[in-house]
Design an enzyme around this catalytic site. Structure first.
Site, PDB file in Angstrom:
ATOM      1  N   SER A  40     -40.745 -25.369  18.900  1.00  6.68           N
ATOM      2  CA  SER A  40     -40.933 -24.883  17.545  1.00  6.68           C
ATOM      3  C   SER A  40     -42.148 -23.953  17.409  1.00  6.68           C
ATOM      4  O   SER A  40     -42.313 -23.313  16.376  1.00  6.68           O
ATOM      5  CB  SER A  40     -41.109 -26.081  16.599  1.00  6.68           C
ATOM      6  OG  SER A  40     -42.277 -26.830  16.901  1.00  6.68           O
ATOM      7  N   SER A  55     -42.530 -28.537  22.211  1.00  6.19           N
ATOM      8  CA  SER A  55     -42.655 -27.369  21.341  1.00  6.19           C
ATOM      9  C   SER A  55     -43.788 -26.421  21.685  1.00  6.19           C
ATOM     10  O   SER A  55     -43.879 -25.341  21.110  1.00  6.19           O
ATOM     11  CB  SER A  55     -42.787 -27.817  19.881  1.00  6.19           C
ATOM     12  OG  SER A  55     -41.561 -28.282  19.391  1.00  6.19           O
ATOM     13  N   LYS A  57     -50.383 -22.313  13.723  1.00  7.19           N
ATOM     14  CA  LYS A  57     -48.958 -22.549  13.522  1.00  7.19           C
ATOM     15  C   LYS A  57     -48.667 -22.834  12.051  1.00  7.19           C
ATOM     16  O   LYS A  57     -49.427 -23.554  11.395  1.00  7.19           O
ATOM     17  CB  LYS A  57     -48.516 -23.725  14.395  1.00  7.19           C
ATOM     18  CG  LYS A  57     -47.020 -23.983  14.429  1.00  7.19           C
ATOM     19  CD  LYS A  57     -46.705 -25.072  15.447  1.00  7.19           C
ATOM     20  CE  LYS A  57     -45.210 -25.372  15.515  1.00  7.19           C
ATOM     21  NZ  LYS A  57     -44.887 -26.369  16.556  1.00  7.19           N
TER      22      LYS A  57
END
Length: 484
Positions: A147, A171, A71
């Site tokens: 996210s 997320s 990420k």
């Protein structure tokens, strides 16, 4: 090779039926073919990844030579970009590899790039001004979530079998619901943290991964589980192993369920249907299922969550100002980031302390609730994915964010709640597990009439990911999963 699981890939590498280099080149080929439409991958490291694959030595690593995307937020890899999805940090490069990423490398993964995120991970969609919108492989007109939206799109589109994500309010689970994936948020303290961040969002946020199947999820948890003596939060290791535990028979369970939003927002008929389909399936399998929910004030808990967000953002902006040796300007960050920072300046130490005490109280209530029930079932998200371009904020509140400095401290906090309400309405079920520290998993069991995935969520007691994985395996083995 895109249909192979991560465990299958590693087996082929170990048996020399395919090389890690071949897997990596194949992954880059799929990225080249699909990423222009998805905007899921924001950086690639092909030369370094191939060099690392050539130097790979088989020492029994579970994911030997498997390509992985990390990420683009909070998962630092020395020498690679470290932007957190923010224009302010677009030139930043990580000076060190954090302990979570080191654990991924020890597990045998070869990191091939980074995935798209909203600025600083504040949203349940992925729409940063730096990188632009991510798109959902199920329907490119829709968001994959946030996210960890780029991670979800990457796995759903089969660019890689696993992508690393993080979960501070859902997320991992929200994009898993929106994108038809398995998304586990482990127990607080289960996986490595540090060396620069030991209590991310006061323990609400935790790193893990998004997958397409339960076995990869279990094996990933085996590879990452740790007991760090320096860590603020700790949980005893599950020594018998999560992957091995999947082979054991699942006892008959007592499961609570609810399809009612904990903050009083509407829940779609599709989300309710997903839960009731799961209830019917569980009853057919001989489990006892009862409609019940813990006695927690969801609105009050969300207010404390936003106080934490604001306080942490104000502290982050102070740290950035020190690093840049100048004040951060309003137009250098997105409106939500600035608004949170301004609000956080007026959160007192007493308010912050009271907020964390409420988290602990809620954690006790949940623990007591799960003395009576083995698991707690809800929708993962109350609605399917929003369309790309939907900011999930009203124009009126967007305008107010721009002048939040002129508001009183109490009005600032109210605006933060109000502006987030459309986004919270989409996903009101995930945040509680972050604040209580419990493990939770999203399973891809439903597809709407419009052809969009929608997940169901199970929560368990702290340290009891095994029950979540076994219930997930029950659904998977019975062909209840809906995947691309």
């Amino acid at each position: 090779m895109d249909d192979l699981s991560a465990l299958q890939m590693a087996k082929l590498v170990r048996e020399k039926e395919v090389s890690s280099r071949e897997l990596i080149l194949d992954a880059f080929k799929r990225i080249d073919e699909k990423n222009e439409a998805l905007n899921a991958v924001i950086s690639q490291r092909q030369e370094k990844a191939l060099q690392e694959s050539e130097a790979l030595v088989d020492q029994g690593q579970t994911f030997l030579g498997v390509p992985l995307l990390i990420k683009g937020l909070g998962q630092s890899l020395a020498g690679e970009s470290s932007t957190a999805g923010s224009r302010l940090l677009r030139q930043q490069v990580a000076s060190q590899t954090n302990f979570f990423v080191q654990a991924l490398q020890r597990a045998g993964f070869i990191i091939i790039g980074q995935t798209n995120v909203p600025e600083f991970g504040f949203k349940n969609i992925t729409d940063s001004k730096l990188y632009g919108n991510a798109h959902n492989p199920w329907n490119l007109d829709y968001q994959p979530g946030g996210s960890s939206g780029g991670a979800a799109a990457s796995v759903a589109a089969k660019l890689v079998p696993i992508a690393a994500g993080s979960d501070g309010g859902g997320s991992i689970r929200i994009p898993s619901s929106f994108s038809g994936l398995v998304g586990l948020k482990p127990t607080r303290g289960r996986v490595p943290v540090g060396p620069s961040d030991w209590r991310s969002w006061q323990g609400a946020a935790i790193d893990f991964g998004l997958t397409r199947n339960i076995s990869d999820t279990a094996a990933l948890l085996d590879s990452l589980q740790t007991f760090q003596t320096a860590a603020v939060f700790q949980v005893p290791p599950f020594k018998s192993g999560f992957l091995a535990g999947l082979a054991k028979p699942l006892p008959k369970l007592k499961i609570a369920f609810s399809d009612v939003s904990p903050v009083g927002t509407p829940v779609s008929d599709e989300a309710k249907q997903a839960v009731h389909q799961a209830v019917h399936f569980l009853e057919e399998q001989g489990h006892e299922v009862e409609e019940a929910s813990p006695d927690v004030n969801g609105v009050d808990l969300m207010e404390t969550y936003y106080q934490m967000n604001a306080g942490e953002t104000a502290a982050m902006m102070e740290d950035l100002a020190i690093g840049f040796q100048r004040p951060i300007k309003k137009d250098e960050v997105e409106p939500l980031t600035w608004a949170l920072s301004e609000t956080g300046k007026h959160i007192s130490a007493a308010d912050y302390s009271h907020a964390l005490s409420k988290w602990d109280a809620a954690g006790y209530v949940m623990d007591q609730f799960l003395d009576d029930f083995d698991l707690y079932l809800t929708p993962t998200t109350a609605w399917p994915a929003p369309k790309v371009g939907d900011p999930l904020i009203s124009p009126e509140n967007q305008q107010k964010l721009a002048i939040i400095e002129s508001f009183s401290p109490s009005a600032q906090q109210q605006l933060i709640y109000d502006q987030w309400l459309p986004a919270l309405t989409r996903s009101p079920f995930t945040q509680q597990a972050n604040l209580t520290g419990q493990p939770a998993i999203s399973l891809p069991t439903h597809v709407t009439q419009d052809g969009l995935p929608l997940g169901i969520q199970f929560l368990a007691k702290k340290g009891d990911e095994m029950k979540l994985l076994r219930i997930g395996k029950l659904f998977e083995n019975a062909d209840q999963f809906k995947r691309l």
